[in-house]
Design a protein around this motif. Structure first.
Motif, PDB file in Angstrom:
ATOM      1  N   ASP A   1      63.096  20.754  26.885  1.00 52.01           N
ATOM      2  CA  ASP A   1      62.942  21.927  27.738  1.00 52.01           C
ATOM      3  C   ASP A   1      62.707  23.185  26.899  1.00 52.01           C
ATOM      4  O   ASP A   1      61.781  23.964  27.153  1.00 52.01           O
ATOM      5  CB  ASP A   1      64.202  22.073  28.596  1.00 52.01           C
ATOM      6  N   TRP A   2      63.548  23.396  25.878  1.00 51.63           N
ATOM      7  CA  TRP A   2      63.392  24.562  25.004  1.00 51.63           C
ATOM      8  C   TRP A   2      62.067  24.515  24.244  1.00 51.63           C
ATOM      9  O   TRP A   2      61.402  25.540  24.063  1.00 51.63           O
ATOM     10  CB  TRP A   2      64.544  24.620  24.000  1.00 51.63           C
ATOM     11  N   LEU A   3      61.687  23.331  23.790  1.00 53.83           N
ATOM     12  CA  LEU A   3      60.474  23.194  22.984  1.00 53.83           C
ATOM     13  C   LEU A   3      59.232  23.563  23.786  1.00 53.83           C
ATOM     14  O   LEU A   3      58.325  24.237  23.280  1.00 53.83           O
ATOM     15  CB  LEU A   3      60.359  21.759  22.468  1.00 53.83           C
ATOM     16  N   ILE A   4      59.188  23.148  25.053  1.00 50.49           N
ATOM     17  CA  ILE A   4      58.041  23.492  25.894  1.00 50.49           C
ATOM     18  C   ILE A   4      57.985  25.003  26.095  1.00 50.49           C
ATOM     19  O   ILE A   4      56.926  25.636  25.932  1.00 50.49           O
ATOM     20  CB  ILE A   4      58.128  22.775  27.251  1.00 50.49           C
ATOM     21  N   SER A   5      59.105  25.603  26.438  1.00 49.29           N
ATOM     22  CA  SER A   5      59.137  27.045  26.720  1.00 49.29           C
ATOM     23  C   SER A   5      58.815  27.864  25.475  1.00 49.29           C
ATOM     24  O   SER A   5      57.999  28.797  25.523  1.00 49.29           O
ATOM     25  CB  SER A   5      60.505  27.449  27.270  1.00 49.29           C
ATOM     26  N   LEU A   6      59.465  27.535  24.341  1.00 50.30           N
ATOM     27  CA  LEU A   6      59.252  28.311  23.127  1.00 50.30           C
ATOM     28  C   LEU A   6      57.930  27.974  22.454  1.00 50.30           C
ATOM     29  O   LEU A   6      57.310  28.834  21.819  1.00 50.30           O
ATOM     30  CB  LEU A   6      60.403  28.069  22.147  1.00 50.30           C
ATOM     31  N   GLY A   7      57.488  26.724  22.606  1.00 47.01           N
ATOM     32  CA  GLY A   7      56.260  26.302  21.942  1.00 47.01           C
ATOM     33  C   GLY A   7      55.017  26.950  22.519  1.00 47.01           C
ATOM     34  O   GLY A   7      54.074  27.277  21.786  1.00 47.01           O
ATOM     35  N   VAL A   8      55.003  27.156  23.843  1.00 51.44           N
ATOM     36  CA  VAL A   8      53.796  27.731  24.449  1.00 51.44           C
ATOM     37  C   VAL A   8      53.742  29.248  24.304  1.00 51.44           C
ATOM     38  O   VAL A   8      52.668  29.842  24.422  1.00 51.44           O
ATOM     39  CB  VAL A   8      53.693  27.362  25.952  1.00 51.44           C
ATOM     40  N   SER A   9      54.880  29.894  24.032  1.00 46.70           N
ATOM     41  CA  SER A   9      54.913  31.363  23.980  1.00 46.70           C
ATOM     42  C   SER A   9      53.993  31.945  22.911  1.00 46.70           C
ATOM     43  O   SER A   9      53.152  32.813  23.215  1.00 46.70           O
ATOM     44  CB  SER A   9      56.341  31.855  23.770  1.00 46.70           C
ATOM     45  N   PRO A  10      54.108  31.520  21.623  1.00 47.66           N
ATOM     46  CA  PRO A  10      53.213  32.107  20.623  1.00 47.66           C
ATOM     47  C   PRO A  10      51.751  31.786  20.879  1.00 47.66           C
ATOM     48  O   PRO A  10      50.867  32.612  20.619  1.00 47.66           O
ATOM     49  CB  PRO A  10      53.705  31.500  19.301  1.00 47.66           C
ATOM     50  N   LEU A  11      51.467  30.572  21.385  1.00 50.71           N
ATOM     51  CA  LEU A  11      50.083  30.218  21.692  1.00 50.71           C
ATOM     52  C   LEU A  11      49.515  31.118  22.779  1.00 50.71           C
ATOM     53  O   LEU A  11      48.361  31.553  22.710  1.00 50.71           O
ATOM     54  CB  LEU A  11      50.013  28.746  22.130  1.00 50.71           C
ATOM     55  N   ALA A  12      50.353  31.406  23.787  1.00 49.35           N
ATOM     56  CA  ALA A  12      49.904  32.276  24.876  1.00 49.35           C
ATOM     57  C   ALA A  12      49.630  33.688  24.377  1.00 49.35           C
ATOM     58  O   ALA A  12      48.644  34.329  24.774  1.00 49.35           O
ATOM     59  CB  ALA A  12      50.963  32.304  25.981  1.00 49.35           C
TER      60      ALA A  12
ATOM     61  N   GLY B   1      56.681  25.518  32.006  1.00 45.95           N
ATOM     62  CA  GLY B   1      55.766  25.747  30.892  1.00 45.95           C
ATOM     63  C   GLY B   1      54.535  26.523  31.314  1.00 45.95           C
ATOM     64  O   GLY B   1      54.068  27.420  30.592  1.00 45.95           O
ATOM     65  N   VAL B   2      54.005  26.198  32.490  1.00 51.18           N
ATOM     66  CA  VAL B   2      52.837  26.920  33.006  1.00 51.18           C
ATOM     67  C   VAL B   2      53.186  28.386  33.253  1.00 51.18           C
ATOM     68  O   VAL B   2      52.425  29.295  32.898  1.00 51.18           O
ATOM     69  CB  VAL B   2      52.320  26.257  34.300  1.00 51.18           C
ATOM     70  N   SER B   3      54.341  28.632  33.869  1.00 51.44           N
ATOM     71  CA  SER B   3      54.751  30.011  34.156  1.00 51.44           C
ATOM     72  C   SER B   3      54.943  30.810  32.874  1.00 51.44           C
ATOM     73  O   SER B   3      54.542  31.978  32.787  1.00 51.44           O
ATOM     74  CB  SER B   3      56.052  30.023  34.966  1.00 51.44           C
ATOM     75  N   VAL B   4      55.558  30.190  31.870  1.00 53.95           N
ATOM     76  CA  VAL B   4      55.763  30.884  30.601  1.00 53.95           C
ATOM     77  C   VAL B   4      54.428  31.149  29.911  1.00 53.95           C
ATOM     78  O   VAL B   4      54.171  32.256  29.411  1.00 53.95           O
ATOM     79  CB  VAL B   4      56.689  30.071  29.682  1.00 53.95           C
ATOM     80  N   ALA B   5      53.565  30.133  29.892  1.00 48.66           N
ATOM     81  CA  ALA B   5      52.293  30.263  29.187  1.00 48.66           C
ATOM     82  C   ALA B   5      51.353  31.262  29.846  1.00 48.66           C
ATOM     83  O   ALA B   5      50.642  32.003  29.162  1.00 48.66           O
ATOM     84  CB  ALA B   5      51.607  28.895  29.101  1.00 48.66           C
ATOM     85  N   LEU B   6      51.348  31.302  31.171  1.00 47.22           N
ATOM     86  CA  LEU B   6      50.387  32.156  31.873  1.00 47.22           C
ATOM     87  C   LEU B   6      50.933  33.544  32.187  1.00 47.22           C
ATOM     88  O   LEU B   6      50.160  34.507  32.290  1.00 47.22           O
ATOM     89  CB  LEU B   6      49.939  31.490  33.176  1.00 47.22           C
ATOM     90  N   VAL B   7      52.251  33.671  32.359  1.00 50.14           N
ATOM     91  CA  VAL B   7      52.794  34.939  32.856  1.00 50.14           C
ATOM     92  C   VAL B   7      53.884  35.514  31.954  1.00 50.14           C
ATOM     93  O   VAL B   7      53.752  36.624  31.434  1.00 50.14           O
ATOM     94  CB  VAL B   7      53.344  34.768  34.293  1.00 50.14           C
ATOM     95  N   VAL B   8      54.991  34.803  31.804  1.00 45.74           N
ATOM     96  CA  VAL B   8      56.174  35.382  31.172  1.00 45.74           C
ATOM     97  C   VAL B   8      55.890  35.823  29.738  1.00 45.74           C
ATOM     98  O   VAL B   8      56.217  36.946  29.342  1.00 45.74           O
ATOM     99  CB  VAL B   8      57.352  34.389  31.212  1.00 45.74           C
ATOM    100  N   ALA B   9      55.252  34.956  28.929  1.00 48.60           N
ATOM    101  CA  ALA B   9      54.950  35.323  27.544  1.00 48.60           C
ATOM    102  C   ALA B   9      53.806  36.338  27.445  1.00 48.60           C
ATOM    103  O   ALA B   9      53.957  37.376  26.794  1.00 48.60           O
ATOM    104  CB  ALA B   9      54.647  34.064  26.726  1.00 48.60           C
ATOM    105  N   PRO B  10      52.635  36.091  28.067  1.00 47.29           N
ATOM    106  CA  PRO B  10      51.537  37.054  27.943  1.00 47.29           C
ATOM    107  C   PRO B  10      51.863  38.437  28.493  1.00 47.29           C
ATOM    108  O   PRO B  10      51.288  39.430  28.045  1.00 47.29           O
ATOM    109  CB  PRO B  10      50.401  36.410  28.752  1.00 47.29           C
TER     110      PRO B  10
END
Length: 448
Positions: A389-400, A269-278
């Motif tokens: 698992d999916w909810l954490i990854s997909l949930g943080v993406s739009p917020l990021a 979740g941290v990696s998606v929120a800080l790097v992969v999504a942004p």
């Protein structure tokens, strides 16, 4: 001939179906035993010798391609019609539906079995995409109707993903999960390339309505192939007596009861929120600032990352001697370092090389993580844990992504990307050091 084969009427047909499925399952088991006695299969071919998996896999190749055709066609129509709100509302509806359904989608899969939920989900996606195609053919004046179809499409997506994760464990032994997930990664990357290109060609050749309708065909064929595969054996799951929402929280409870799991999901979740999504928003800006290039340079980086992802899916099996926890989070450490390098590199050639490595390592880490989750979580909980698992990854993406414009007030795009990547790198590296994560092991005889 057996008595079941010569019986007449509905009862005879049902008996024949059961007998046929039982004979097929027995034949497949005998085939597996013979293969094992002969030394077994090798590489990605191992799961493909199973008929039901082949049909499921073929269906997903078609539906993933149709999904990309649909996305490109809808975007092209919105641009041509001068109606960006249509695309924005549809994507918002899809994202909202996905997140909402993920809250209970895993519980549905665990309660009713993967096949039944996948059939429901694909039926919803066929109706949704056909509805969008019909609206566009009629002129696309009712944005609310297309957005409602987007919501239904998202509900189908949210139900399908945890069920699809569960289906692998119902169809395959644990030793073949790594190979199966590698195949799925290859299908997804290939569908992205082929679907985007096909969508552009169809849009020009038959127009938006026709292109969207052909995108719908992918989901329709996937639904048909799951039906052709027939029902498959599933573990007995006696009803818990709890409501669906209470059952859904069982996945959350299981995650927090196992340190390797909540640490891993949190780290992802941290990696998606800080790097992969942004990075989807920051990398184009950073490449323009540092490399001095425009859309063509960014397109080159995206294409290189996609090519690397395809390569990573092909090569992940060669890394199966590396413990899964080390492979996953060591890989994520490399990915975060790669994004930091992309924010600093002044050379287009070097950036292309880094993007290729980032794509390959991210793909390998994702494949390894999926196989680890499927092989270590009890079968009756896989759907619900997968939902978390999916909810954490997909949930943080739009917020990021929403946070990106605010972060740019504190520094240049390259600076923000590098700072976020370094923080995520530290988290991923620390995750490798957690004993429960580092000591994870593959099931004996894992093939890929």
């Amino acid at each position: 001939m057996t008595a079941a084969a010569t019986a007449t009427g509905p009862a005879g047909d049902a008996a024949g179906d059961v007998a046929g499925e039982a004979a097929h399952d027995a034949g497949e088991a005998a085939h597996d035993a013979a293969g094992a006695a002969a030394g077994g299969g090798t590489g990605l071919r191992v799961p493909l010798r199973r008929r039901r998996f082949r049909l499921l896999y073929a269906g997903q190749c078609l539906s993933r391609t149709g999904d990309f055709v649909f996305q490109v066609s809808l975007a092209g129509y919105a641009v041509t019609a001068g109606n960006p709100a249509l695309l924005a509302y549809t994507l918002f509806g899809q994202a909202t539906g996905t997140v909402l359904m993920l809250l209970v989608g895993g519980a549905l899969a665990d309660r009713f079995g993967a096949r039944r939920v996948m059939l429901w989900a694909d039926a919803a996606r066929v109706l949704a995409t056909a509805g969008v195609a019909a609206q566009v053919a009629a002129g696309g004046q009712h944005v609310w109707a297309i957005a409602a179809c987007g919501l239904l499409l998202g509900l189908g997506d949210g139900a399908f993903e945890p069920a699809f994760t569960l289906a692998f464990t119902e169809l395959l032994p644990k030793t073949e999960l790594l190979a199966a997930n590698a195949l799925q990664s290859i299908a997804l990357r290939t569908a992205g390339i082929a679907g985007a290109a096909l969508g552009g060609v169809l849009l020009a050749a038959v127009g938006a309505a026709g292109s969207l309708a052909l995108g719908t065909a992918g989901f329709t064929l996937a639904l048909a192939l799951v039906l052709v595969a027939g029902s498959w054996p599933t573990a007995d799951r006696p009803p818990s007596g709890d409501g669906l929402l209470k059952e859904a929280t069982g996945g959350i409870r299981y995650v927090f009861a196992h340190r390797w799991l909540w640490v891993s999901i949190g780290s992802f979740g941290v990696s998606v929120a800080l790097v992969v999504a942004p990075a989807k928003a920051l990398l184009p800006l950073a490449s323009a600032d540092v490399l001095g290039g425009g859309a063509g340079t960014y397109s080159l980086l995206v294409g290189s990352q996609a090519a690397g992802a395809l390569l990573g899916g092909l090569l992940v099996g060669r890394l199966r001697r590396v413990p899964p926890g080390v492979l996953v989070f060591g890989g994520m450490t490399v990915v975060c370092a790669g994004f930091a390098a992309l924010g600093l590199s002044p050379s287009v050639a070097a950036s292309v090389g880094v993007a290729l490595v980032v794509g390959a390592v991210l793909s390998a880490a994702t494949v390894a993580w999926a196989a680890t989750l499927q092989s270590r979580v009890p079968g009756e909980l896989i759907g619900r844990v997968s939902s978390v698992d999916w909810l954490i990854s997909l949930g943080v993406s739009p917020l990021a992504l929403v946070a990106v414009p605010h972060l740019l007030g504190f520094g240049a795009p390259a600076t923000v990307l590098v700072a976020a990547s370094v923080i995520a790198l530290a988290v991923s590296a620390a995750t490798v050091l957690v004993p429960d994560v580092r000591r994870l092991a593959w099931p004996a005889g894992t093939a890929a």
